[in-house]
Design a protein around this motif. Structure first.
Motif, short mmCIF file in Angstrom:
data_model
loop_
_atom_site.label_atom_id
_atom_site.label_comp_id
_atom_site.label_asym_id
_atom_site.label_seq_id
_atom_site.Cartn_x
_atom_site.Cartn_y
_atom_site.Cartn_z
N SER A 7 111.60 107.46 91.20
CA SER A 7 111.05 107.87 92.49
C SER A 7 111.43 109.30 92.84
O SER A 7 111.17 109.76 93.94
N GLY A 8 112.11 109.99 91.92
CA GLY A 8 112.38 111.39 92.12
C GLY A 8 113.69 111.69 92.79
O GLY A 8 113.84 112.73 93.42
N SER A 13 110.86 115.40 92.09
CA SER A 13 110.07 114.32 92.65
C SER A 13 108.67 114.30 92.03
O SER A 13 107.97 115.32 92.02
N PRO A 14 108.25 113.12 91.52
CA PRO A 14 106.90 113.04 90.97
C PRO A 14 105.82 113.11 92.04
O PRO A 14 104.64 113.25 91.73
N PHE A 15 106.24 113.01 93.31
CA PHE A 15 105.27 113.01 94.41
C PHE A 15 104.98 114.42 94.93
O PHE A 15 104.08 114.60 95.75
N ARG A 16 105.73 115.40 94.47
CA ARG A 16 105.58 116.75 95.01
C ARG A 16 104.19 117.31 94.76
O ARG A 16 103.70 118.16 95.53
N VAL A 17 103.53 116.84 93.70
CA VAL A 17 102.20 117.36 93.37
C VAL A 17 101.18 117.06 94.46
O VAL A 17 100.12 117.70 94.52
N HIS A 18 101.48 116.10 95.33
CA HIS A 18 100.53 115.73 96.38
C HIS A 18 100.58 116.66 97.58
O HIS A 18 99.76 116.55 98.49
N ASN A 29 113.23 120.76 105.16
CA ASN A 29 113.08 120.69 106.61
C ASN A 29 111.79 120.00 107.01
O ASN A 29 111.07 120.44 107.91
N HIS A 30 111.49 118.89 106.34
CA HIS A 30 110.30 118.12 106.69
C HIS A 30 110.39 117.62 108.14
O HIS A 30 109.37 117.37 108.78
N GLY A 31 111.60 117.48 108.65
CA GLY A 31 111.78 116.91 109.97
C GLY A 31 111.27 117.76 111.12
O GLY A 31 111.01 117.24 112.19
N SER A 32 111.15 119.06 110.94
CA SER A 32 110.73 119.90 112.06
C SER A 32 109.24 119.76 112.36
O SER A 32 108.86 119.44 113.49
N ALA A 383 109.16 112.35 100.67
CA ALA A 383 108.73 111.94 99.32
C ALA A 383 108.72 113.12 98.35
O ALA A 383 108.94 112.94 97.15
N HIS A 384 108.48 114.32 98.85
CA HIS A 384 108.40 115.48 97.96
C HIS A 384 109.76 116.07 97.62
O HIS A 384 109.84 117.05 96.88
#
Length: 401
Positions: A7-8, A13-18, A29-32, A383-384
Motif C-alpha cells: 500500500s506504499g 506509494s503506488p497511488f501517487r500516479v492518480h 501537507n494534504h491536511g491544509s 494515499a499518495h
C-alpha cells in the motif's frame, strides 16, 4: 507487513500516479487544502461541461436530483439521513451558519478549547461581542497522555451560563482526535447545543452522525475525501432545523413548494454558483473505495498506520517522546520541535523552519505552539504519501538543527 508495504508505506506509494502533484515537492501537507485526484477532477469537468452546454436546463431541471444523489451517497458514508444534510462551500461557512443563528443574552458563555481553528475562534468572538456574551476557552494540554485530559478540560469548563459549545473532532494544529462522543453525551445531556467542527474527519475517520447526537456537525470534503475545493456539508439534527437559516437568504425563503422541508428548500439554493464540487462527492467516494480491497475503511487504516510510523520516525530522529497516544491520531500527527532550530517561531508570516524546509522541497506546516518560543511540525499522510517521504523530512530537519 506485506499488505502494508504493497500500500506504499515502505516504498513509493503506488497511488501517487492518480494525483497531479508536483514531483519536485515532497507534499506532506494534504491536511491544509487536500488534493483532488485526476479521476475526480475529470468527473468535475464533465459536470461543468454539462452545465455550460445548457445552463438553464442544468440548473432548473437536472441539478436538484443530482444534489439529492450526492447527498444520498454522503449520508450513507456518514450514517445520517440525507435530508438532515446541507451542502456548504467549506466547514468555516458551516460554523458561521450555525453561530449566526444563535440568540444569546448578556453574560452567556460559548465554550470551546485552545485547539480551536483560528477562523472559528474569530467567528465565536464576533457573535459573543454582538450579544455581550463571552467565549470560554478550555485549556487542553499538548503533549497529553490520554483523551481523558481533553474530556476533563472541557467538562470542567462548563458552567450554568454555558449556552453553546464548539468543539473540534480532529484539531487542526495538533492533529488530535477529541473524544466527541463522550463530550456530546455530557453537553447535549445538559441541554447545551453542540457544534462539532469535523473539518478533517470526513474521509479520515468512520462517522456515525446519528449516533453521535450532536446538534450540528460540519466537515470538508476537499480534505480527506479528496474532492475539489468548494465541497463541504453541514448536518443539522432534525429538531434544530427550524431555527437555522443559511447565511444567504434566497428563493427558498418564500417557495410555495410543499414537497420539501423549508430547511431543504433554503439551503439547496442560495444563488448561482458552480455546484460541481458537491456533485462529484459520489465519484470521490467511489475512487477512494477502489484503492484497496477493504474499501475506504482500509484506506483510512492504511493512512493512520502511515501517520503513526511517520510520527515515530520523526520523534526518534529528533529525540522527543510521542506527544499523544496512538488512539488520538488519525492521519495527522504533530510533533513538538526541540530547540534549537534556526530563527524564532513567528505568527502571520511563514515560520523560518517552514521556509527552510520549503526551500529544500518539502511542503509541511510549522507553527508556534503552545506559547511563544515553541513550535510544532505537522505531517499529513494521504494515499499518495509514503514513509520514505517522512524519512527524507527527518534527514532535512537534522540538517537544520
Amino acid at each position: 507487513m506485506t499488505q502494508l508495504d504493497s500500500s506504499g508505506l515502505a516504498g513509493p506509494s503506488p497511488f501517487r500516479v492518480h494525483w497531479g502533484l508536483d514531483p519536485a515537492v515532497t507534499f506532506l501537507n494534504h491536511g491544509s487544502y487536500g488534493a483532488a485526484p485526476r479521476a475526480v477532477l475529470a468527473a468535475q469537468d464533465e459536470f461543468r461541461r454539462r452545465l455550460e452546454s445548457e445552463p438553464v436546463r442544468f440548473m432548473q431541471r437536472e441539478l436538484e436530483p443530482l444534489l439529492d444523489h450526492a447527498r444520498g451517497c454522503l449520508g450513507e458514508l456518514v450514517r445520517a439521513d440525507p435530508d438532515d444534510i446541507a451542502f456548504v462551500p467549506n466547514a468555516t461557512t458551516g460554523v458561521n451558519t450555525v453561530l449566526e443563528s444563535l440568540v444569546l443574552e448578556r453574560g452567556d458563555e460559548l465554550l470551546t478549547t485552545d485547539h480551536v481553528y483560528n477562523a472559528c475562534a474569530n467567528a465565536l468572538q464576533r457573535v459573543a461581542a454582538r450579544f455581550g456574551a463571552r467565549v470560554v476557552i478550555a485549556q487542553v494540554p499538548f503533549p497529553l497522555a490520554s483523551p481523558d485530559e481533553a474530556f476533563d478540560a472541557v467538562k470542567q469548563a462548563v458552567t450554568p451560563r454555558t449556552k453553546f459549545a464548539l468543539l473540534d473532532h480532529v484539531t487542526s494544529p495538533t492533529g488530535l482526535i477529541f473524544p466527541v462522543e463522550r463530550l456530546c453525551a455530557v453537553l447535549e445531556g445538559r441541554g447545551i447545543p453542540t457544534l462539532i467542527d469535523g473539518a478533517h474527519a470526513l474521509g479520515m475517520l468512520p462517522l456515525d452522525l446519528t449516533a453521535l447526537g450532536a446538534s450540528y456537525y460540519t466537515a470538508n470534503a476537499h480534505k480527506w475525501l479528496c474532492t475539489p475545493k468548494g465541497a463541504a456539508f453541514l448536518y443539522v439534527r432534525r429538531d434544530r432545523q427550524a431555527e437555522l437559516r443559511p447565511l444567504v437568504v434566497s428563493h427558498g425563503a418564500n417557495s410555495p413548494r410543499t414537497d420539501r422541508s423549508r430547511f431543504r428548500l433554503e439551503f439547496d439554493w442560495t444563488g448561482t454558483q458552480d455546484p460541481s464540487a458537491w456533485l462529484v462527492i459520489p465519484a470521490a467516494i467511489q475512487f477512494l473505495s477502489g484503492l484497496l480491497p477493504g474499501g475506504i475503511t482500509a484506506l483510512m487504516e492504511r493512512n493512520h498506520t502511515l501517520a503513526l510510523a511517520g510520527r515515530d520516525r520523526l520523534c526518534k530522529t529528533l529525540g522527543v517522546p510521542a506527544p499523544a497516544p496512538d488512539g488520538m491520531l488519525g492521519t495527522l500527527a504533530s510533533i513538538p520541535l526541540p530547540t534549537p532550530f534556526s530563527g524564532a517561531p513567528t505568527k502571520g508570516a511563514f515560520d523560518p523552519v517552514h521556509d527552510a524546509l520549503f526551500q529544500r522541497g518539502f511542503e509541511v506546516p510549522v507553527m508556534p505552539w503552545p506559547e511563544p518560543g515553541k513550535r510544532i511540525l505537522r505531517i499529513a499522510c494521504a494515499a499518495h504519501n509514503d514513509l520514505g517521504q517522512v524519512q527524507r523530512l527527518a534527514s532535512a530537519l537534522l540538517e537544520l538543527r
